[in-house]
Design a protein around this motif. Structure first.
Motif, PDB file in Angstrom:
ATOM      1  N   THR A 158       0.854  -1.209   0.000  1.00  0.00           N
ATOM      2  CA  THR A 158       0.000   0.000   0.000  1.00  0.00           C
ATOM      3  C   THR A 158       0.882   1.248   0.000  1.00  0.00           C
ATOM      4  N   GLN A 159       1.983   1.189   0.789  1.00  0.00           N
ATOM      5  CA  GLN A 159       2.879   2.357   0.831  1.00  0.00           C
ATOM      6  C   GLN A 159       3.500   2.602  -0.544  1.00  0.00           C
ATOM      7  N   HIS A 160       3.861   1.498  -1.204  1.00  0.00           N
ATOM      8  CA  HIS A 160       4.438   1.590  -2.550  1.00  0.00           C
ATOM      9  C   HIS A 160       3.418   2.242  -3.498  1.00  0.00           C
ATOM     10  N   PHE A 161       2.173   1.778  -3.414  1.00  0.00           N
ATOM     11  CA  PHE A 161       1.127   2.341  -4.277  1.00  0.00           C
ATOM     12  C   PHE A 161       0.978   3.846  -4.014  1.00  0.00           C
ATOM     13  N   VAL A 162       0.856   4.207  -2.746  1.00  0.00           N
ATOM     14  CA  VAL A 162       0.600   5.624  -2.401  1.00  0.00           C
ATOM     15  C   VAL A 162       1.797   6.495  -2.788  1.00  0.00           C
ATOM     16  N   ASP A 163       3.017   5.997  -2.564  1.00  0.00           N
ATOM     17  CA  ASP A 163       4.213   6.765  -2.949  1.00  0.00           C
ATOM     18  C   ASP A 163       4.227   7.012  -4.458  1.00  0.00           C
ATOM     19  N   ARG A 164       3.953   5.954  -5.225  1.00  0.00           N
ATOM     20  CA  ARG A 164       3.940   6.095  -6.694  1.00  0.00           C
ATOM     21  C   ARG A 164       2.834   7.058  -7.132  1.00  0.00           C
ATOM     22  N   TRP A 165       1.670   6.859  -6.532  1.00  0.00           N
ATOM     23  CA  TRP A 165       0.524   7.711  -6.899  1.00  0.00           C
ATOM     24  C   TRP A 165       0.854   9.188  -6.615  1.00  0.00           C
ATOM     25  N   SER A 166       1.425   9.433  -5.444  1.00  0.00           N
ATOM     26  CA  SER A 166       1.720  10.819  -5.056  1.00  0.00           C
ATOM     27  C   SER A 166       2.796  11.429  -5.942  1.00  0.00           C
ATOM     28  N   SER A 167       3.691  10.574  -6.492  1.00  0.00           N
ATOM     29  CA  SER A 167       4.709  11.153  -7.380  1.00  0.00           C
ATOM     30  C   SER A 167       4.098  11.494  -8.741  1.00  0.00           C
ATOM     31  N   VAL A 168       3.068  10.746  -9.147  1.00  0.00           N
ATOM     32  CA  VAL A 168       2.426  11.031 -10.434  1.00  0.00           C
ATOM     33  C   VAL A 168       1.368  12.128 -10.283  1.00  0.00           C
ATOM     34  N   ARG A 169       0.666  12.128  -9.122  1.00  0.00           N
ATOM     35  CA  ARG A 169      -0.430  13.083  -8.903  1.00  0.00           C
ATOM     36  C   ARG A 169      -0.261  13.744  -7.530  1.00  0.00           C
ATOM     37  N   PRO A 170       0.754  14.622  -7.404  1.00  0.00           N
ATOM     38  CA  PRO A 170       1.027  15.213  -6.080  1.00  0.00           C
ATOM     39  C   PRO A 170      -0.112  16.090  -5.563  1.00  0.00           C
ATOM     40  N   GLN A 171      -1.008  16.487  -6.455  1.00  0.00           N
ATOM     41  CA  GLN A 171      -2.109  17.366  -6.014  1.00  0.00           C
ATOM     42  C   GLN A 171      -3.195  16.618  -5.240  1.00  0.00           C
ATOM     43  N   ASP A 172      -3.194  15.277  -5.280  1.00  0.00           N
ATOM     44  CA  ASP A 172      -4.270  14.517  -4.652  1.00  0.00           C
ATOM     45  C   ASP A 172      -4.090  14.427  -3.140  1.00  0.00           C
ATOM     46  N   GLN A 173      -5.227  14.273  -2.455  1.00  0.00           N
ATOM     47  CA  GLN A 173      -5.192  14.208  -0.988  1.00  0.00           C
ATOM     48  C   GLN A 173      -5.301  12.751  -0.533  1.00  0.00           C
ATOM     49  N   VAL A 174      -4.420  12.351   0.378  1.00  0.00           N
ATOM     50  CA  VAL A 174      -4.451  10.971   0.874  1.00  0.00           C
ATOM     51  C   VAL A 174      -5.022  10.971   2.291  1.00  0.00           C
ATOM     52  N   ILE A 175      -6.054  10.164   2.488  1.00  0.00           N
ATOM     53  CA  ILE A 175      -6.625   9.972   3.825  1.00  0.00           C
ATOM     54  C   ILE A 175      -6.134   8.595   4.280  1.00  0.00           C
ATOM     55  N   TYR A 176      -5.567   8.521   5.478  1.00  0.00           N
ATOM     56  CA  TYR A 176      -5.005   7.245   5.928  1.00  0.00           C
ATOM     57  C   TYR A 176      -5.794   6.673   7.090  1.00  0.00           C
ATOM     58  N   ARG A 177      -6.106   5.390   7.008  1.00  0.00           N
ATOM     59  CA  ARG A 177      -6.784   4.710   8.125  1.00  0.00           C
ATOM     60  C   ARG A 177      -6.088   3.380   8.385  1.00  0.00           C
ATOM     61  N   ASP A 178      -5.524   3.271   9.586  1.00  0.00           N
ATOM     62  CA  ASP A 178      -4.834   2.047   9.999  1.00  0.00           C
ATOM     63  C   ASP A 178      -5.773   1.282  10.937  1.00  0.00           C
ATOM     64  N   LEU A 179      -6.349   0.210  10.432  1.00  0.00           N
ATOM     65  CA  LEU A 179      -7.373  -0.505  11.184  1.00  0.00           C
ATOM     66  C   LEU A 179      -6.799  -1.297  12.363  1.00  0.00           C
TER      67      LEU A 179
END
Ligand SMILES: Cc1cc2nc3c(=O)[nH]c(=O)nc-3n(C[C@H](O)[C@H](O)[C@H](O)COP(=O)(O)O)c2cc1C
Length: 239
Positions: A31-52
């Motif tokens: 998941t961290q890999h996905f979010v890191d990649r996503w944020s590098s391609v789309r830095p304008q997006d907002q990430v909400i994190y929930r650790d269950l």
């Protein structure tokens, strides 16, 4: 380009991350890999994190059912307060355009924490509608169309993917896609690591393959998003 909301959910009981911490979680790594990649391609997006695992959702109780199944205008203050946690989880999901769930396989299925999250967000009048007399059928999804769901899993053994030796006993992805499609999340992608229990070259190869698949998926979803943005007039509101 309009900003999107990405909801990042982790469900592994292992709090460390594989590749960084000894005996760390593969799903947290993915998941961290996905979010890191996503944020590098789309830095304008907002990430909400929930650790269950760090903030375990409450399981359904008699009080929860009483509160959830009566119309909001008939709820007393105690019932309203009882649903506050569910309201918060529903609100995060409703806001998300992209939902990324890291889910380990526990006893062929999903961890109890993720089941509790699902039970809190699949809620009548909030994420699905119910009317016994409705001509088209009594249930309908209430989440807006176009959301995407990415399921990133990990298993000790191997062969759980479609066509594999253990496909029929893998309850993980279906336990998520079924209730999520019921409320409107029908576009789903899945990637998994296998051989965690072998802890040998097969695990290393599986991690490499899964991370490459995540890279490809991020490119694909980000490109699709660009396509959507280009077809919208400049001043279009994104629902
Ligand atoms: C309680 C528990 C139950 C598990 N059950 C299974 C199982 O049924 N099948 C399987 O292949 N692996 C099983 N495993 C192994 C995990 O799926 C594997 O270690 C996976 O990498 C866990 O995800 P994580 O690395 O994100 O913590 C189980 C592990 C635990 C801790």
């Amino acid at each position: 380009m309009p900003a999107l909301h990405l909801l990042h959910i982790d469900a592994s009981a292992r709090l460390g991350v594989s590749g960084i911490h000894p005996h760390g979680s593969n799903t947290r790594r993915l998941t961290q890999h996905f979010v890191d990649r996503w944020s590098s391609v789309r830095p304008q997006d907002q990430v909400i994190y929930r650790d269950l695992s760090r903030q375990r959702p409450s399981p359904v109780t008699a009080e929860w059912i009483d509160a959830a199944f009566i119309p909001p205008e008939q709820r007393d203050a105690e019932m309203t307060a009882y649903l506050a946690e569910s309201d918060r989880l529903v609100e995060e999901l409703t806001r998300a355009d992209l939902v990324v769930i890291g889910v380990p396989m526990y006893n062929f299925g999903i961890p109890a924490t993720l089941k509790a999250w699902i039970d809190n967000v699949v809620r009548v009048g909030a994420t699905f509608g119910f009317d016994r007399d409705r001509a088209e059928g009594p249930y309908w999804p209430m989440l807006s169309a176009g959301k995407r769901l990415v399921i990133l899993s990990s298993r000790g053994d191997a062969g759980y993917d479609p066509g594999g030796r253990l496909e029929s006993v893998n309850l993980v992805e279906r336990s998520i896609t079924l209730p999520m499609s019921y409320i409107g999340l029908t576009e789903t992608y899945r990637i998994a690591i296998e051989y965690d229990e072998s802890a040998d070259d097969r695990l290393a190869a599986s991690i490499d393959k899964a991370e490459s698949a995540v890279d490809t998926l991020v490119q694909k979803l980000a490109a699709a998003q660009l396509q959507v943005s280009r077809t919208l007039p400049d001043d279009a509101a994104i629902p």
